[in-house]
Enzyme design. Sequence first.
Site, PDB file in Angstrom:
ATOM      1  N   ARG A 150       3.684  -7.139   9.142  1.00  0.00           N
ATOM      2  CA  ARG A 150       3.029  -6.062   9.906  1.00  0.00           C
ATOM      3  C   ARG A 150       3.568  -5.996  11.337  1.00  0.00           C
ATOM      4  O   ARG A 150       3.699  -4.905  11.907  1.00  0.00           O
ATOM      5  CB  ARG A 150       1.515  -6.263   9.906  1.00  0.00           C
ATOM      6  CG  ARG A 150       0.857  -5.916   8.563  1.00  0.00           C
ATOM      7  CD  ARG A 150      -0.571  -6.409   8.535  1.00  0.00           C
ATOM      8  NE  ARG A 150      -1.301  -6.016   7.334  1.00  0.00           N
ATOM      9  CZ  ARG A 150      -2.395  -6.634   6.901  1.00  0.00           C
ATOM     10  NH1 ARG A 150      -2.880  -7.672   7.573  1.00  0.00           N
ATOM     11  NH2 ARG A 150      -3.000  -6.225   5.799  1.00  0.00           N
TER      12      ARG A 150
ATOM     13  N   TYR B 268     -11.964  -2.976  -2.651  1.00  0.00           N
ATOM     14  CA  TYR B 268     -12.460  -3.195  -1.288  1.00  0.00           C
ATOM     15  C   TYR B 268     -13.985  -3.318  -1.226  1.00  0.00           C
ATOM     16  O   TYR B 268     -14.569  -3.073  -0.174  1.00  0.00           O
ATOM     17  CB  TYR B 268     -11.980  -2.060  -0.380  1.00  0.00           C
ATOM     18  CG  TYR B 268     -10.555  -2.232   0.113  1.00  0.00           C
ATOM     19  CD1 TYR B 268     -10.150  -3.387   0.777  1.00  0.00           C
ATOM     20  CD2 TYR B 268      -9.615  -1.217  -0.052  1.00  0.00           C
ATOM     21  CE1 TYR B 268      -8.852  -3.546   1.239  1.00  0.00           C
ATOM     22  CE2 TYR B 268      -8.299  -1.373   0.416  1.00  0.00           C
ATOM     23  CZ  TYR B 268      -7.932  -2.544   1.062  1.00  0.00           C
ATOM     24  OH  TYR B 268      -6.653  -2.694   1.527  1.00  0.00           O
TER      25      TYR B 268
ATOM     26  N   HIS C 166      -1.397  -5.629   1.618  1.00  0.00           N
ATOM     27  CA  HIS C 166      -2.642  -6.381   1.443  1.00  0.00           C
ATOM     28  C   HIS C 166      -2.327  -7.746   0.853  1.00  0.00           C
ATOM     29  O   HIS C 166      -1.441  -7.871   0.010  1.00  0.00           O
ATOM     30  CB  HIS C 166      -3.580  -5.634   0.487  1.00  0.00           C
ATOM     31  CG  HIS C 166      -4.690  -6.505  -0.031  1.00  0.00           C
ATOM     32  ND1 HIS C 166      -5.841  -6.728   0.682  1.00  0.00           N
ATOM     33  CD2 HIS C 166      -4.791  -7.260  -1.150  1.00  0.00           C
ATOM     34  CE1 HIS C 166      -6.611  -7.583   0.005  1.00  0.00           C
ATOM     35  NE2 HIS C 166      -5.995  -7.912  -1.119  1.00  0.00           N
TER      36      HIS C 166
ATOM     37  N   ARG D 194      -0.675 -14.831   3.882  1.00  0.00           N
ATOM     38  CA  ARG D 194      -1.358 -14.132   4.976  1.00  0.00           C
ATOM     39  C   ARG D 194      -0.583 -14.283   6.284  1.00  0.00           C
ATOM     40  O   ARG D 194      -0.564 -13.396   7.117  1.00  0.00           O
ATOM     41  CB  ARG D 194      -2.774 -14.688   5.162  1.00  0.00           C
ATOM     42  CG  ARG D 194      -3.672 -14.513   3.943  1.00  0.00           C
ATOM     43  CD  ARG D 194      -4.339 -13.185   3.888  1.00  0.00           C
ATOM     44  NE  ARG D 194      -5.308 -13.005   4.956  1.00  0.00           N
ATOM     45  CZ  ARG D 194      -6.048 -11.913   5.086  1.00  0.00           C
ATOM     46  NH1 ARG D 194      -5.937 -10.919   4.214  1.00  0.00           N
ATOM     47  NH2 ARG D 194      -6.901 -11.802   6.084  1.00  0.00           N
TER      48      ARG D 194
ATOM     49  N   LYS E 293       0.838  -1.195   0.000  1.00  0.00           N
ATOM     50  CA  LYS E 293       0.000   0.000   0.000  1.00  0.00           C
ATOM     51  C   LYS E 293       0.882   1.258   0.000  1.00  0.00           C
ATOM     52  O   LYS E 293       2.099   1.173   0.225  1.00  0.00           O
ATOM     53  CB  LYS E 293      -0.914  -0.035   1.238  1.00  0.00           C
ATOM     54  CG  LYS E 293      -1.863  -1.252   1.275  1.00  0.00           C
ATOM     55  CD  LYS E 293      -2.727  -1.218   2.529  1.00  0.00           C
ATOM     56  CE  LYS E 293      -3.487  -2.514   2.733  1.00  0.00           C
ATOM     57  NZ  LYS E 293      -4.339  -2.471   3.951  1.00  0.00           N
TER      58      LYS E 293
ATOM     59  N   GLU F 240      -9.134 -10.651  -7.392  1.00  0.00           N
ATOM     60  CA  GLU F 240      -8.210  -9.527  -7.254  1.00  0.00           C
ATOM     61  C   GLU F 240      -7.125  -9.556  -8.342  1.00  0.00           C
ATOM     62  O   GLU F 240      -6.761  -8.507  -8.877  1.00  0.00           O
ATOM     63  CB  GLU F 240      -7.595  -9.526  -5.849  1.00  0.00           C
ATOM     64  CG  GLU F 240      -8.628  -9.144  -4.791  1.00  0.00           C
ATOM     65  CD  GLU F 240      -8.171  -9.329  -3.346  1.00  0.00           C
ATOM     66  OE1 GLU F 240      -8.986  -9.021  -2.452  1.00  0.00           O
ATOM     67  OE2 GLU F 240      -7.032  -9.771  -3.106  1.00  0.00           O
TER      68      GLU F 240
ATOM     69  N   PHE G  56     -14.937   2.553   8.021  1.00  0.00           N
ATOM     70  CA  PHE G  56     -13.631   3.028   7.550  1.00  0.00           C
ATOM     71  C   PHE G  56     -13.473   2.916   6.033  1.00  0.00           C
ATOM     72  O   PHE G  56     -12.408   3.224   5.501  1.00  0.00           O
ATOM     73  CB  PHE G  56     -12.493   2.289   8.260  1.00  0.00           C
ATOM     74  CG  PHE G  56     -12.575   0.775   8.157  1.00  0.00           C
ATOM     75  CD1 PHE G  56     -12.104   0.114   7.030  1.00  0.00           C
ATOM     76  CD2 PHE G  56     -13.132   0.020   9.187  1.00  0.00           C
ATOM     77  CE1 PHE G  56     -12.178  -1.274   6.921  1.00  0.00           C
ATOM     78  CE2 PHE G  56     -13.207  -1.373   9.094  1.00  0.00           C
ATOM     79  CZ  PHE G  56     -12.734  -2.021   7.955  1.00  0.00           C
TER      80      PHE G  56
HETATM   81  P1  RTP Z   1      -6.145  -6.591   3.650  1.00  0.00           P
HETATM   82  O1  RTP Z   1      -7.461  -6.955   3.000  1.00  0.00           O
HETATM   83  O2  RTP Z   1      -5.697  -5.195   3.385  1.00  0.00           O
HETATM   84  O3  RTP Z   1      -5.069  -7.622   3.493  1.00  0.00           O
HETATM   85  O4  RTP Z   1      -6.439  -6.602   5.195  1.00  0.00           O
HETATM   86  P2  RTP Z   1      -7.194  -7.700   5.996  1.00  0.00           P
HETATM   87  O5  RTP Z   1      -7.857  -8.693   5.099  1.00  0.00           O
HETATM   88  O6  RTP Z   1      -6.195  -8.186   6.987  1.00  0.00           O
HETATM   89  O7  RTP Z   1      -8.297  -6.842   6.717  1.00  0.00           O
HETATM   90  P3  RTP Z   1      -9.793  -6.421   6.266  1.00  0.00           P
HETATM   91  O8  RTP Z   1     -10.673  -6.650   7.434  1.00  0.00           O
HETATM   92  O9  RTP Z   1     -10.148  -6.991   4.951  1.00  0.00           O
HETATM   93  O10 RTP Z   1      -9.590  -4.868   6.134  1.00  0.00           O
HETATM   94  C1  RTP Z   1      -8.995  -4.337   5.009  1.00  0.00           C
HETATM   95  C2  RTP Z   1      -8.163  -3.167   5.382  1.00  0.00           C
HETATM   96  O11 RTP Z   1      -8.958  -2.144   5.951  1.00  0.00           O
HETATM   97  C3  RTP Z   1      -8.197  -1.397   6.881  1.00  0.00           C
HETATM   98  N1  RTP Z   1      -8.894  -1.383   8.154  1.00  0.00           N
HETATM   99  N2  RTP Z   1      -9.033  -0.306   8.867  1.00  0.00           N
HETATM  100  N3  RTP Z   1     -10.701  -0.193  12.059  1.00  0.00           N
HETATM  101  C4  RTP Z   1     -10.065   0.288  11.002  1.00  0.00           C
HETATM  102  O12 RTP Z   1      -9.783   1.452  10.891  1.00  0.00           O
HETATM  103  C5  RTP Z   1      -9.709  -0.648   9.950  1.00  0.00           C
HETATM  104  N4  RTP Z   1      -9.988  -1.933   9.923  1.00  0.00           N
HETATM  105  C6  RTP Z   1      -9.461  -2.405   8.772  1.00  0.00           C
HETATM  106  C7  RTP Z   1      -6.858  -2.068   7.019  1.00  0.00           C
HETATM  107  O13 RTP Z   1      -5.942  -1.368   6.182  1.00  0.00           O
HETATM  108  C8  RTP Z   1      -7.111  -3.448   6.458  1.00  0.00           C
HETATM  109  O14 RTP Z   1      -5.929  -4.005   5.941  1.00  0.00           O
END
Ligand code: RTP
Length: 155
Positions: free
Chosen positions: A109, A56, A122, A92, A16, A133, A64
């Site tokens: 991370r 997304y 991501h 992951r 990112k 994707e 968010f």
């Molecule tokens: P990613 O898709 O980016 O790999 O992340 P992830 O699956 O681990 O997490 P996901 O729940 O899909 O969330 C995607 C991205 O959203 C941002 N996020 N911000 N509470 C918050 O402010 C919040 N929660 C999630 C993060 O950048 C996350 O990677």
Amino acid sequence: QEAHAAEMERTFIAIKPDGVQRGLIAEIISRFERKGFKLVAIKLVVPSKEFAQKHYHDLKERPFFNGLCEFLSSGPVLAMVWEGEGVIKYGRKLIGATDPQKSEPGTIRGDLAVVVGRNIIHGSDGPETAKDEINLWFKPQELVTYTSNAEKWVY
Ligand code: RTP
């Protein structure tokens, strides 16, 4: 010996804008590369906000969502496709938990990020999202099929 390139699992990984700006490209690529995964596509792009919203789309009801899409489109993103046995799930694992406060040390991370809104990378969370994707970010001809020198020693 069993595994053939054509049948290999693929995942979408993106560094990112925060990861790119912080100079973490080589560090992150290196972790996937040293593991034994194979890079099959890569490009640096500044996605539009509309494109970020597509990426997304699953999160569009989340509070968010808007900030997240603004952020993803705020600068260059390094989009990649990595290939290898179990690469979706293990990718992951290399990345670590969504919230860097909860990511284990040793993960990307865990080692390199502090807050969830700036978690630098991501990775696709399953076979279906990986396929979607990869198709969203890359044209079929951008995916490079080749035999790496390493793979006959990795498998
Ligand atoms: P990613 O898709 O980016 O790999 O992340 P992830 O699956 O681990 O997490 P996901 O729940 O899909 O969330 C995607 C991205 O959203 C941002 N996020 N911000 N509470 C918050 O402010 C919040 N929660 C999630 C993060 O950048 C996350 O990677």
